[in-house]
Write an enzyme that holds these catalytic residues in place. Structure first.
Site, mmCIF file in Angstrom:
data_model
loop_
_atom_site.group_PDB
_atom_site.id
_atom_site.type_symbol
_atom_site.label_atom_id
_atom_site.label_comp_id
_atom_site.label_asym_id
_atom_site.label_seq_id
_atom_site.Cartn_x
_atom_site.Cartn_y
_atom_site.Cartn_z
ATOM 1 N N LYS A 63 -1.137 -1.056 -4.210
ATOM 2 C CA LYS A 63 -2.245 -0.110 -4.125
ATOM 3 C C LYS A 63 -1.630 1.281 -4.241
ATOM 4 C CE LYS A 63 -5.999 1.366 -1.025
ATOM 5 N NZ LYS A 63 -5.636 2.802 -0.895
ATOM 6 N N TYR A 78 0.863 -1.180 0.000
ATOM 7 C CA TYR A 78 0.000 0.000 0.000
ATOM 8 C C TYR A 78 0.900 1.230 0.000
ATOM 9 C CZ TYR A 78 -3.765 3.089 1.819
ATOM 10 O OH TYR A 78 -4.688 4.090 2.016
#
Length: 305
Positions: A171, A141
């Site tokens: 992400k 992330y």
């Protein structure tokens, strides 16, 4: 590991429900999953930034995982668990519990108090977290605006593919579209969902296949219309949808995005309580203004199916 999983389409980055006193309220998770399912959203990203994970205790995060385990089975919304923490040991423990819960993937952001000083160190942190759930795909992330950790994602991918056996993707929560396009084109086997709702059309234009977003909770129909229009070459409609998105998010942010977003979810029938400290919540007057301004852009006509 399920190598077929791709975070394509809309993935809702869901809120964590709290009671009025700020304590955890896992009983609201069922209503969250039910609303998502009714709107055609099949993937939920839990306890991330929208989920206020950095303000939660380890056991609270596990309690929310357990609630989503039940809701996932009941409503058919599959779960990606964000496990990131300043403690990579907590991140690994949470990943292990996510695998026990039957979730479809894990994800973690970089430690941000003692920050990894090199890409290699960052990969080692992610590898340690991912090792808790070796049978699940792992997504790094990347959200430099909050972590302060800024490395080229291409360099990360190069090392991660060698050192993280279950590495699946990134992400990408960074409005740098040129960097996003560069990353997308580096290795097409790596899944890279977009993470900035206000720039979604731009991301689609350079190759995005999906996105993880907080406003997909309360305006899924808008983004579904946007994606459909873009796919059909209807640029004007896609642009109009994106403008509505920008206006909506600006209105929420002007009064404190997290607290306002959770209040808005309450108006849609899902009581999520307040944002937890250190984030604030809107006053009664601000809530009146919020509703009026959202009505002014037609929000309640186009947000949901």
């Amino acid at each position: 590991m399920d190598t077929s999983l791709k975070l394509h389409g809309l993935v809702a980055a869901v809120h964590t429900p709290f009671k009025a006193d700020g304590s955890l309220n896992p009983s609201s998770v069922d209503a969250q999953a039910k609303l998502l399912a009714s709107q055609g959203i099949k993937l939920a990203f839990i306890t991330g930034s929208t989920g206020e994970s950095s303000s939660m205790q380890l056991e609270e995060r596990k309690e929310i995982y357990s609630a989503w385990k039940e809701a996932s089975a009941k409503h058919g919304v599959e779960v990606i668990a964000h496990t990131g923490s300043n403690s990579v040991w907590d991140a690994r423990e949470l990943a292990s519990f996510a695998q026990e819960c039957g979730f479809v993937a894990t994800s973690s952001l970089a430690p941000s108090y003692y920050k990894p000083g090199t890409v290699q160190c960052l990969v080692e942190c992610c590898a340690f977290a991912a090792s808790g759930a070796p049978d699940l795909p792992y997504y790094y992330y990347d959200i430099p605006v909050l972590t302060g950790v800024r490395f080229n994602p291409v360099d990360f991918i190069r090392l991660a593919k060698e050192q993280i056996p279950n590495f699946a993707g990134i992400k990408f929560t960074n409005p740098d579209l040129a960097l996003y396009q560069t990353t997308l084109n580096y290795d097409e086997t790596v899944d890279i969902p977009w993470g900035v709702d206000e720039w979604f059309t731009g991301a689609l234009s350079v190759g995005a296949k999906g996105a993880v977003g907080s406003s997909f909770n309360f305006a899924p129909a808008l983004y579904q219309k946007l994606m459909k229009a873009f796919a059909e070459g209807d640029v004007e409609t896609a642009r109009d949808c994106q403008w509505k998105s920008v206006q909506m998010i600006n209105i929420l942010a002007s009064k404190g995005y997290m607290g306002c977003a959770k209040a808005l979810m309450g108006w849609l029938g899902v009581d999520l309580g307040p944002a937890r400290l250190p984030q604030g919540n809107p006053t009664a007057d601000q809530l009146k203004e919020l509703r009026s301004e959202l009505e002014g852009i037609g929000f309640f006509q186009w947000a949901l199916n």
